[in-house]
Write a protein that holds these residues in place. Structure first.
Motif, PDB file in Angstrom:
ATOM      1  N   LEU A   1       0.822  -1.207   0.000  1.00 24.51           N
ATOM      2  CA  LEU A   1       0.000   0.000   0.000  1.00 24.51           C
ATOM      3  C   LEU A   1       0.854   1.254   0.000  1.00 24.51           C
ATOM      4  CD1 LEU A   1      -2.643   1.588   0.277  1.00 24.51           C
ATOM      5  CD2 LEU A   1      -2.562   1.143   2.743  1.00 24.51           C
TER       6      LEU A   1
ATOM      7  N   GLY B   1      -4.436  -7.662  -3.242  1.00 26.60           N
ATOM      8  CA  GLY B   1      -4.672  -6.980  -1.980  1.00 26.60           C
ATOM      9  C   GLY B   1      -6.094  -6.489  -1.827  1.00 26.60           C
ATOM     10  N   ASP B   2      -6.264  -5.508  -0.979  1.00 28.34           N
ATOM     11  CA  ASP B   2      -7.569  -4.924  -0.675  1.00 28.34           C
ATOM     12  C   ASP B   2      -7.907  -3.891  -1.750  1.00 28.34           C
ATOM     13  OD1 ASP B   2      -9.768  -3.587   0.324  1.00 28.34           O
ATOM     14  OD2 ASP B   2      -8.813  -2.962   2.192  1.00 28.34           O
ATOM     15  N   PHE B   3      -8.754  -4.292  -2.701  1.00 34.66           N
ATOM     16  CA  PHE B   3      -9.068  -3.410  -3.832  1.00 34.66           C
ATOM     17  C   PHE B   3      -9.516  -2.030  -3.372  1.00 34.66           C
ATOM     18  CE2 PHE B   3      -9.865  -7.595  -5.878  1.00 34.66           C
ATOM     19  CZ  PHE B   3      -8.995  -7.462  -6.940  1.00 34.66           C
TER      20      PHE B   3
ATOM     21  N   GLY C   1      -9.520  -0.630  -0.317  1.00 39.68           N
ATOM     22  CA  GLY C   1      -8.632   0.052   0.619  1.00 39.68           C
ATOM     23  C   GLY C   1      -7.482   0.742  -0.085  1.00 39.68           C
ATOM     24  N   ILE C   2      -6.876   0.041  -1.052  1.00 38.25           N
ATOM     25  CA  ILE C   2      -5.757   0.626  -1.795  1.00 38.25           C
ATOM     26  C   ILE C   2      -6.238   1.792  -2.647  1.00 38.25           C
ATOM     27  CG2 ILE C   2      -4.065   0.201  -3.621  1.00 38.25           C
ATOM     28  CD1 ILE C   2      -3.797  -2.655  -2.531  1.00 38.25           C
TER      29      ILE C   2
ATOM     30  N   LYS D   1      -8.880   3.673  -2.227  1.00 40.90           N
ATOM     31  CA  LYS D   1      -9.260   4.798  -1.352  1.00 40.90           C
ATOM     32  C   LYS D   1      -8.017   5.580  -0.931  1.00 40.90           C
ATOM     33  CE  LYS D   1     -11.967   5.784   2.829  1.00 40.90           C
ATOM     34  NZ  LYS D   1     -10.951   6.540   3.594  1.00 40.90           N
TER      35      LYS D   1
ATOM     36  N   GLN E   1     -11.851  -6.154 -10.459  1.00 39.49           N
ATOM     37  CA  GLN E   1     -12.349  -6.489  -9.132  1.00 39.49           C
ATOM     38  C   GLN E   1     -13.412  -7.572  -9.210  1.00 39.49           C
ATOM     39  OE1 GLN E   1     -13.567  -3.154  -6.660  1.00 39.49           O
ATOM     40  NE2 GLN E   1     -15.071  -4.414  -5.587  1.00 39.49           N
TER      41      GLN E   1
ATOM     42  N   THR F   1     -12.553 -11.152  -7.526  1.00 35.74           N
ATOM     43  CA  THR F   1     -13.399 -11.480  -6.378  1.00 35.74           C
ATOM     44  C   THR F   1     -14.060 -12.839  -6.586  1.00 35.74           C
ATOM     45  OG1 THR F   1     -13.824  -9.153  -5.859  1.00 35.74           O
ATOM     46  CG2 THR F   1     -15.416 -10.770  -5.041  1.00 35.74           C
TER      47      THR F   1
ATOM     48  N   LYS G   1     -11.513 -15.660  -6.112  1.00 37.17           N
ATOM     49  CA  LYS G   1     -11.210 -15.911  -4.698  1.00 37.17           C
ATOM     50  C   LYS G   1     -12.389 -16.578  -3.994  1.00 37.17           C
ATOM     51  CE  LYS G   1      -7.942 -12.077  -4.129  1.00 37.17           C
ATOM     52  NZ  LYS G   1      -7.705 -10.772  -3.474  1.00 37.17           N
TER      53      LYS G   1
ATOM     54  N   GLU H   1     -19.244   0.458  -6.355  1.00 38.23           N
ATOM     55  CA  GLU H   1     -18.343   0.634  -5.218  1.00 38.23           C
ATOM     56  C   GLU H   1     -17.185   1.551  -5.563  1.00 38.23           C
ATOM     57  OE1 GLU H   1     -17.893  -2.741  -1.817  1.00 38.23           O
ATOM     58  OE2 GLU H   1     -16.878  -3.104  -3.708  1.00 38.23           O
ATOM     59  N   GLN H   2     -16.583   1.315  -6.724  1.00 40.77           N
ATOM     60  CA  GLN H   2     -15.429   2.118  -7.114  1.00 40.77           C
ATOM     61  C   GLN H   2     -15.827   3.558  -7.417  1.00 40.77           C
ATOM     62  OE1 GLN H   2     -12.936   0.211 -10.041  1.00 40.77           O
ATOM     63  NE2 GLN H   2     -12.937  -1.734  -8.952  1.00 40.77           N
TER      64      GLN H   2
END
Length: 427
Positions: free
Chosen positions: A75, A100-102, A104-105, A107, A124, A128, A131, A150-151
């Motif tokens: 990050l 990683g955290d789509f 969070g990064i 943002k 994403q 997702t 996973k 979301e994005q």
């Protein structure tokens, strides 16, 4: 109302005024361009951004792409790269992380920069699904819409969305074949999903719903280029052109029916003699929408210096009317770019944009001033006029001549100084 609807209604917004001032143009020129779909200004209701106009009659803009991968998730490094890209002169940023955290990064990246930030929500959605269910083939339509919304709410204000990949495009691809395969990650995800599930691309079949989401959150649609060539021998092939036809139709519908701002993305690996043709073809077919050139890389055999390869193609494409360049770093085809790669990629593409604008817009005043400063051996003025003043100053300082006027290249036999001492060529 969207900015397109305002423009069509004859309203000049504050954003149009800001871009007009930056570009040295009248606000009415910007308004007409937006109304006609020839200019876009990415904005966001969720974050303040440095306003940037992209399109015909404006200076060529440069995008820098960053993002973690499945191998390297850091990050702090991504935030550092975002800040470095802005400091180096990037006009926009794309956060294309696949690890990683789509959210969070992204943002953190949006909070670290004042630039407009773009993304590819399809990444994403597919990752997702992989996973969650073990494979990208289990991605659902709802995954796509959820990721897009979301994005958008993070303040992502332009998105590359692969609307142009449909079953007709896949027929062309399979029938024609390719030397270099598919290099677009989005293209690879979507074609695999379509072929396995025997379904149409939801971004195409449910395009109206997509447009409603983008309109609600004031997101600029950048029609993704999933069929771009990954090798120069695949440039301008049937799959690429078929996708361009679909993307051009989607772009027109998004602008005319929904009042969306739209960018059309273009091909990646293109030999030099086909660059002009590609730019003019893209512009003509899309109704002169802002054209976002991915590269172009004009040879395939220079890994480690692909930023230079791209600069050659980018300068050529900008000179023929391309509006928006995606940088390439020295790490292209080799590794995830680091901070130094990002800086080098941005600064190299900014040179290409400047060279293109010298032709496209006739912008040569800075070069004229530099010529005069060199004639006059005015080093401080030379530094100030340089596209990278710090580098120019550093090189001269580290290799200083005993003669303050000359440099160590010519020393006592500086051609300019010899002439200046004997006659006046000032003009």
């Amino acid at each position: 109302m969207t900015i397109v609807e305002d423009a069509k209604a004859g309203q000049i917004t504050e954003a149009m005024k800001v871009v007009a001032e930056v570009e040295g143009l009248e606000p009415e020129f910007i308004r007409r361009g937006i109304a006609a779909g020839r200019i876009v200004i990415p904005t966001s209701p969720y974050r303040d951004v440095k306003l940037c106009g992209i399109g015909e009659g404006l200076t060529t803009k440069v995008n820098a792409s960053i993002g973690a991968s499945s191998d390297i998730v850091d990050l702090d490094m991504e935030v550092e790269k975002a800040k470095a890209a802005e400091a180096a002169g990037a006009d926009t940023l794309m956060e294309l992380g696949t690890g990683g955290d789509f959210l969070g990064i992204r943002k953190a990246v949006c909070e670290a920069t004042s630039l407009s930030v773009g993304s590819v929500p399809l990444y994403q959605a597919f990752i997702t699904a992989a996973k969650r269910d073990g494979s990208i083939i289990h991605m659902t339509e709802d995954d796509l819409w959820h990721a897009t919304e979301e994005q958008a709410k993070l303040g992502t204000n332009f998105m590359a969305i692969h609307t142009g990949i449909n079953n007709i495009v896949l027929d062309r691809l399979k029938a024609h074949g390719r030397y270099g395969g598919i290099c677009s990650r989005g293209g690879a995800f979507m074609t695999t999903w379509m072929l396995h599930n025997e379904k149409e691309n939801p971004l195409y079949s449910d395009f109206d719903y997509l447009c409603e989401i983008l309109k609600e959150h004031e997101v600029v649609l950048s029609t993704g280029n999933g069929m771009r060539a990954g090798a120069i021998h695949d440039a301008t092939d049937r799959a690429q052109i078929q996708e361009l036809i679909i993307n051009s139709e989607c772009a027109q519908k998004a602008h005319d029916k929904y009042g969306l701002q739209v960018i059309v993305e273009g091909p990646g690996h293109v030999p030099l003699d086909e660059v002009e043709m590609n730019v003019k073809l893209m512009k003509s077919m899309s109704g002169h929408k802002p054209f976002y050139m991915l590269g172009p890389l004009v040879t395939d055999v220079s890994p480690g210096r692909d930023h230079i390869v791209t600069a050659i193609g980018a300068a050529t494409s900008a000179s023929h009317g391309c509006d928006f360049l995606c940088y390439v770093t020295p790490a292209e085809h080799l590794a995830l770019p680091n901070k130094e790669d990002v800086i080098e990629g941005v600064k190299t593409s900014k040179i290409a944009a400047h060279v293109g604008d010298m032709v496209k817009l006739g912008k040569r005043d800075q070069d004229l001033a530099m010529g005069r400063a060199r004639r006059d051996l005015d080093w401080e003025k030379m530094f100030n006029l340089a596209l990278d003043p710090e580098l120019a100053r550093q090189i001269r300082t580290e290799r200083a001549s005993a003669d303050e006027d000359a440099c160590t290249m010519c020393g006592d036999f500086c051609a300019v100084k010899i002439v200046n001492q004997n006659y006046n060529l000032a003009k």
